[in-house]
Design a protein around this motif. Structure first.
Motif, PDB file in Angstrom:
ATOM      1  N   LYS A 127      24.841 -13.704 -23.860  1.00 39.22           N
ATOM      2  CA  LYS A 127      25.871 -14.678 -24.258  1.00 39.22           C
ATOM      3  C   LYS A 127      27.119 -14.568 -23.385  1.00 39.22           C
ATOM      4  O   LYS A 127      27.906 -15.511 -23.300  1.00 39.22           O
ATOM      5  CB  LYS A 127      26.253 -14.451 -25.725  1.00 39.22           C
ATOM      6  N   VAL A 128      27.291 -13.412 -22.770  1.00 34.59           N
ATOM      7  CA  VAL A 128      28.422 -13.215 -21.861  1.00 34.59           C
ATOM      8  C   VAL A 128      28.104 -13.892 -20.531  1.00 34.59           C
ATOM      9  O   VAL A 128      27.126 -13.545 -19.875  1.00 34.59           O
ATOM     10  CB  VAL A 128      28.691 -11.713 -21.628  1.00 34.59           C
ATOM     11  N   LYS A 129      28.913 -14.874 -20.158  1.00 35.76           N
ATOM     12  CA  LYS A 129      28.647 -15.654 -18.943  1.00 35.76           C
ATOM     13  C   LYS A 129      29.787 -15.468 -17.948  1.00 35.76           C
ATOM     14  O   LYS A 129      30.946 -15.699 -18.269  1.00 35.76           O
ATOM     15  CB  LYS A 129      28.483 -17.126 -19.296  1.00 35.76           C
ATOM     16  N   VAL A 130      29.415 -15.035 -16.742  1.00 36.11           N
ATOM     17  CA  VAL A 130      30.404 -14.776 -15.692  1.00 36.11           C
ATOM     18  C   VAL A 130      29.949 -15.462 -14.411  1.00 36.11           C
ATOM     19  O   VAL A 130      28.760 -15.460 -14.088  1.00 36.11           O
ATOM     20  CB  VAL A 130      30.561 -13.257 -15.445  1.00 36.11           C
ATOM     21  N   LEU A 131      30.909 -16.046 -13.692  1.00 39.95           N
ATOM     22  CA  LEU A 131      30.595 -16.747 -12.442  1.00 39.95           C
ATOM     23  C   LEU A 131      30.627 -15.798 -11.247  1.00 39.95           C
ATOM     24  O   LEU A 131      31.501 -14.933 -11.140  1.00 39.95           O
ATOM     25  CB  LEU A 131      31.613 -17.862 -12.205  1.00 39.95           C
ATOM     26  N   SER A 132      29.642 -15.974 -10.373  1.00 42.84           N
ATOM     27  CA  SER A 132      29.619 -15.258  -9.101  1.00 42.84           C
ATOM     28  C   SER A 132      29.712 -16.297  -7.986  1.00 42.84           C
ATOM     29  O   SER A 132      29.209 -17.410  -8.124  1.00 42.84           O
ATOM     30  CB  SER A 132      28.327 -14.458  -8.964  1.00 42.84           C
ATOM     31  N   TYR A 133      30.348 -15.940  -6.872  1.00 41.20           N
ATOM     32  CA  TYR A 133      30.543 -16.892  -5.777  1.00 41.20           C
ATOM     33  C   TYR A 133      29.946 -16.349  -4.476  1.00 41.20           C
ATOM     34  O   TYR A 133      30.673 -15.804  -3.630  1.00 41.20           O
ATOM     35  CB  TYR A 133      32.029 -17.177  -5.580  1.00 41.20           C
ATOM     36  N   PRO A 134      28.621 -16.467  -4.304  1.00 41.77           N
ATOM     37  CA  PRO A 134      28.025 -16.055  -3.024  1.00 41.77           C
ATOM     38  C   PRO A 134      28.592 -16.927  -1.898  1.00 41.77           C
ATOM     39  O   PRO A 134      28.735 -18.139  -2.053  1.00 41.77           O
ATOM     40  CB  PRO A 134      26.526 -16.320  -3.220  1.00 41.77           C
ATOM     41  N   ILE A 135      28.917 -16.296  -0.780  1.00 40.62           N
ATOM     42  CA  ILE A 135      29.536 -17.027   0.329  1.00 40.62           C
ATOM     43  C   ILE A 135      28.469 -17.429   1.342  1.00 40.62           C
ATOM     44  O   ILE A 135      27.714 -16.585   1.837  1.00 40.62           O
ATOM     45  CB  ILE A 135      30.598 -16.162   1.022  1.00 40.62           C
ATOM     46  N   GLU A 136      28.413 -18.711   1.629  1.00 39.36           N
ATOM     47  CA  GLU A 136      27.486 -19.212   2.637  1.00 39.36           C
ATOM     48  C   GLU A 136      28.123 -19.059   4.019  1.00 39.36           C
ATOM     49  O   GLU A 136      29.274 -19.436   4.224  1.00 39.36           O
ATOM     50  CB  GLU A 136      27.153 -20.682   2.386  1.00 39.36           C
ATOM     51  N   VAL A 137      27.364 -18.513   4.934  1.00 35.26           N
ATOM     52  CA  VAL A 137      27.859 -18.362   6.300  1.00 35.26           C
ATOM     53  C   VAL A 137      27.613 -19.674   7.029  1.00 35.26           C
ATOM     54  O   VAL A 137      26.496 -19.973   7.442  1.00 35.26           O
ATOM     55  CB  VAL A 137      27.151 -17.194   7.019  1.00 35.26           C
ATOM     56  N   ASP A 138      28.665 -20.486   7.164  1.00 38.77           N
ATOM     57  CA  ASP A 138      28.509 -21.804   7.776  1.00 38.77           C
ATOM     58  C   ASP A 138      28.712 -21.740   9.292  1.00 38.77           C
ATOM     59  O   ASP A 138      29.125 -20.722   9.858  1.00 38.77           O
ATOM     60  CB  ASP A 138      29.473 -22.818   7.146  1.00 38.77           C
ATOM     61  N   VAL A 139      28.411 -22.850   9.951  1.00 35.13           N
ATOM     62  CA  VAL A 139      28.502 -22.932  11.416  1.00 35.13           C
ATOM     63  C   VAL A 139      29.929 -22.667  11.886  1.00 35.13           C
ATOM     64  O   VAL A 139      30.149 -21.990  12.902  1.00 35.13           O
ATOM     65  CB  VAL A 139      28.018 -24.319  11.905  1.00 35.13           C
ATOM     66  N   LYS A 140      30.911 -23.180  11.141  1.00 40.36           N
ATOM     67  CA  LYS A 140      32.326 -23.012  11.511  1.00 40.36           C
ATOM     68  C   LYS A 140      32.686 -21.523  11.588  1.00 40.36           C
ATOM     69  O   LYS A 140      33.339 -21.078  12.536  1.00 40.36           O
ATOM     70  CB  LYS A 140      33.200 -23.719  10.475  1.00 40.36           C
ATOM     71  N   THR A 141      32.248 -20.748  10.597  1.00 37.94           N
ATOM     72  CA  THR A 141      32.554 -19.314  10.570  1.00 37.94           C
ATOM     73  C   THR A 141      31.884 -18.591  11.728  1.00 37.94           C
ATOM     74  O   THR A 141      32.487 -17.717  12.366  1.00 37.94           O
ATOM     75  CB  THR A 141      32.093 -18.703   9.233  1.00 37.94           C
ATOM     76  N   ILE A 142      30.634 -18.951  12.003  1.00 41.29           N
ATOM     77  CA  ILE A 142      29.915 -18.319  13.127  1.00 41.29           C
ATOM     78  C   ILE A 142      30.607 -18.637  14.443  1.00 41.29           C
ATOM     79  O   ILE A 142      30.820 -17.753  15.284  1.00 41.29           O
ATOM     80  CB  ILE A 142      28.441 -18.778  13.157  1.00 41.29           C
ATOM     81  N   ASP A 143      30.984 -19.916  14.638  1.00 44.01           N
ATOM     82  CA  ASP A 143      31.662 -20.321  15.884  1.00 44.01           C
ATOM     83  C   ASP A 143      32.979 -19.574  16.056  1.00 44.01           C
ATOM     84  O   ASP A 143      33.313 -19.119  17.152  1.00 44.01           O
ATOM     85  CB  ASP A 143      31.917 -21.835  15.887  1.00 44.01           C
ATOM     86  N   GLU A 144      33.732 -19.440  14.950  1.00 42.47           N
ATOM     87  CA  GLU A 144      35.010 -18.726  15.013  1.00 42.47           C
ATOM     88  C   GLU A 144      34.797 -17.251  15.361  1.00 42.47           C
ATOM     89  O   GLU A 144      35.572 -16.662  16.112  1.00 42.47           O
ATOM     90  CB  GLU A 144      35.750 -18.846  13.677  1.00 42.47           C
ATOM     91  N   THR A 145      33.733 -16.659  14.802  1.00 40.18           N
ATOM     92  CA  THR A 145      33.443 -15.247  15.067  1.00 40.18           C
ATOM     93  C   THR A 145      33.041 -15.040  16.519  1.00 40.18           C
ATOM     94  O   THR A 145      33.482 -14.084  17.170  1.00 40.18           O
ATOM     95  CB  THR A 145      32.322 -14.744  14.129  1.00 40.18           C
ATOM     96  N   VAL A 146      32.198 -15.945  17.047  1.00 36.43           N
ATOM     97  CA  VAL A 146      31.784 -15.853  18.453  1.00 36.43           C
ATOM     98  C   VAL A 146      33.007 -15.973  19.359  1.00 36.43           C
ATOM     99  O   VAL A 146      33.167 -15.199  20.318  1.00 36.43           O
ATOM    100  CB  VAL A 146      30.748 -16.945  18.793  1.00 36.43           C
ATOM    101  N   ALA A 147      33.889 -16.947  19.052  1.00 42.51           N
ATOM    102  CA  ALA A 147      35.101 -17.139  19.859  1.00 42.51           C
ATOM    103  C   ALA A 147      35.977 -15.882  19.819  1.00 42.51           C
ATOM    104  O   ALA A 147      36.539 -15.466  20.847  1.00 42.51           O
ATOM    105  CB  ALA A 147      35.875 -18.350  19.353  1.00 42.51           C
ATOM    106  N   ASP A 148      36.082 -15.273  18.648  1.00 41.87           N
ATOM    107  CA  ASP A 148      36.880 -14.058  18.499  1.00 41.87           C
ATOM    108  C   ASP A 148      36.281 -12.907  19.303  1.00 41.87           C
ATOM    109  O   ASP A 148      36.997 -12.156  19.967  1.00 41.87           O
ATOM    110  CB  ASP A 148      36.972 -13.681  17.017  1.00 41.87           C
ATOM    111  N   LEU A 149      34.945 -12.757  19.266  1.00 40.35           N
ATOM    112  CA  LEU A 149      34.279 -11.684  20.015  1.00 40.35           C
ATOM    113  C   LEU A 149      34.425 -11.896  21.520  1.00 40.35           C
ATOM    114  O   LEU A 149      34.646 -10.939  22.278  1.00 40.35           O
ATOM    115  CB  LEU A 149      32.803 -11.614  19.632  1.00 40.35           C
ATOM    116  N   LYS A 150      34.309 -13.157  21.949  1.00 41.05           N
ATOM    117  CA  LYS A 150      34.471 -13.457  23.383  1.00 41.05           C
ATOM    118  C   LYS A 150      35.875 -13.083  23.853  1.00 41.05           C
ATOM    119  O   LYS A 150      36.060 -12.550  24.941  1.00 41.05           O
ATOM    120  CB  LYS A 150      34.205 -14.949  23.626  1.00 41.05           C
TER     121      LYS A 150
END
Length: 448
Positions: A127-150
């Motif tokens: 009966k106890v209900k709690v929300l979880s928010y799994p984070i989707e790794v989207d293209v924008k985040t990957i592109d930003e990470t690649v740019a940061d690593l470069k």
């Protein structure tokens, strides 16, 4: 000796201890004899000091010491024997104690105020209900990470004239006032877009004047520039001047095998597709930790907000002030007491759930956790093979260090992990997938 408990209400009680001469006198006499054997007093041979002299010189201090010793043990035993669930430590009635005449009195009465854990119930079911928010790794985040690593692994140059994306270094001062900083830097890409042109085309040795609020919309960037805390930076206003002494520019690294090896280690990934997939996997692991941590916070929120519990506020405030040696004042309590109560309430709920469901941690589990931590810190599975049997000794040595605090730290971590895993298995956790930006917004809005 007589010990009684007077419960004022469900969360506060008064323990009274009455002592007669027969309760403490034997130990006082023994201590006097011990002093006589060891005392080195002018005019007497060591070990031959009359007990009358000892009583005259040290009798009062011995009496106080022995009675306090007796009270401490009897109070602790009474709490254990009567299974009293107390909060903090018993508080002695100092006003009553101050009226004692140690020179004359033979019988004594002491009082201790205690805070008690009130009975409470909790719901641990589907009966106890709690929300979880799994984070989707989207293209924008990957592109930003690649740019940061470069950029991070790129080649750094030091041009004579600045361009967009450069970093400018030099002394900073306020135009009107006495603020000055010997060395500061401005990352042009962090400047508000409308203001970036002020920082481009600047030669070494030139000065840039700017309005600090118009230039930095992000308070953290403003604080970083000034070398102040976020709270201090909020009050900074007006025009500032940066004298540009150094300009740095990073030429982004190419996406090739050299970059792959520098980021993840030699031959871990060999193609750009593998590189992107490895980045996605690494980001996913990091975000899963953040998502899990926020889920734990939501679980805490649920139980704190939905578990009815009375706490002895007045006692807790008095105990916090008494036990802090002056560090906790009324002003501190006004600001932080609600947060303290929240943490205490969650600890009480967790401990009750753990006790009710026999969630325990064994010493071998703590040792295994220590070994895993050591292996992780010093190179992974390969180091375990090199150390062999020595790994057990290294783990035991680590756990014994810091007066056993390392053991307790890992013990509490394991217990918390087990407990939260158990709670998640009993309740209903509903997932709602979000992007990184959505997750950040949810966390920011949720802050207490």
């Amino acid at each position: 000796m007589e010990i009684t408990l007077d419960k004022k209400n469900s969360t506060e009680g008064l323990i009274k201890i009455k002592l007669t001469e027969g309760d403490y006198q034997p130990s006082v006499e023994e201590k006097v004899k011990d002093y006589a054997r060891k005392a080195n007093i002018k005019g007497f041979r060591q070990g031959k000091v009359p007990t009358g002299v000892i009583k005259k010189m040290f009798g009062k201090s011995i009496l106080v010491e022995e009675i306090n010793h007796l009270l401490s043990h009897k109070l602790s035993d009474y709490i254990k024997e009567n299974n009293l669930k107390i909060l903090g430590e018993p508080l002695p009635n100092q006003d009553k104690a101050s009226t004692i005449d140690w020179e004359v009195q033979k019988n004594f009465e002491f009082e201790y105020l205690i805070g008690l854990v009130d009975e409470f119930s909790y719901d641990l079911s589907s009966k106890v209900k709690v929300l979880s928010y799994p984070i989707e790794v989207d293209v924008k985040t990957i592109d930003e990470t690649v740019a940061d690593l470069k950029k991070r692994f790129g080649k750094v140059e030091y041009p004579e004239v600045s361009e967009a994306g450069d970093n400018l270094f030099g002394p900073l001062r306020i135009k009107e006032g006495d603020f000055a900083r010997e060395q500061a830097f401005v990352a042009v890409e962090k400047v508000e877009k409308k203001e970036q042109k002020k920082f481009t085309g600047v030669k070494k040795g030139e000065e840039v004047e700017f309005d600090i609020d118009k230039t930095f919309g992000d308070i953290n960037e403003k604080a970083q520039l000034l070398g102040l805390s976020v709270d201090e930076a909020k009050n900074a206003k007006g025009a500032y001047i940066l004298k540009v002494e150094t300009i740095s520019r990073t030429e982004p690294a190419e996406v090739n095998v050299e970059l792959f090896d520098r980021v993840f280690g030699k031959d871990v990934v060999k193609t750009e597709a593998e590189f992107i997939e490895k980045i996605k996997e690494t980001i996913g692991e990091n975000y899963k930790r953040e998502s899990d941590h926020f889920l734990e916070h939501n679980i805490e929120d649920y139980f704190v907000n939905n578990t009815s519990m009375n706490l002895p506020d007045d006692f807790l405030k008095a105990w916090l002030k008494t036990s802090s040696q002056g560090q906790v004042t009324d002003d501190v309590l006004a600001q932080e007491f609600d947060a303290y109560k929240r943490g205490l309430k969650w600890d009480l709920v967790k401990n009750r759930i753990a006790d009710d469901n026999k969630i325990t941690v064994e010493a071998d589990e703590v040792r295994a956790k220590a070994k895993d931590m050591i292996i992780s810190q010093f190179g992974g599975p390969a180091i375990a093979e090199q150390l062999g049997d020595k790994l057990d000794a290294i783990a035991d040595n680590y756990l014994q260090n810091e007066n056993g605090n390392n053991f307790m730290k890992l013990y509490n971590q394991l217990r918390s992990e087990k407990l939260l895993k158990f709670i998640r298995e009993q309740i209903t956790v509903t997932e709602k997938k979000v992007t990184v930006d959505e997750f950040k917004k949810i966390v920011e809005e949720h802050k207490h």
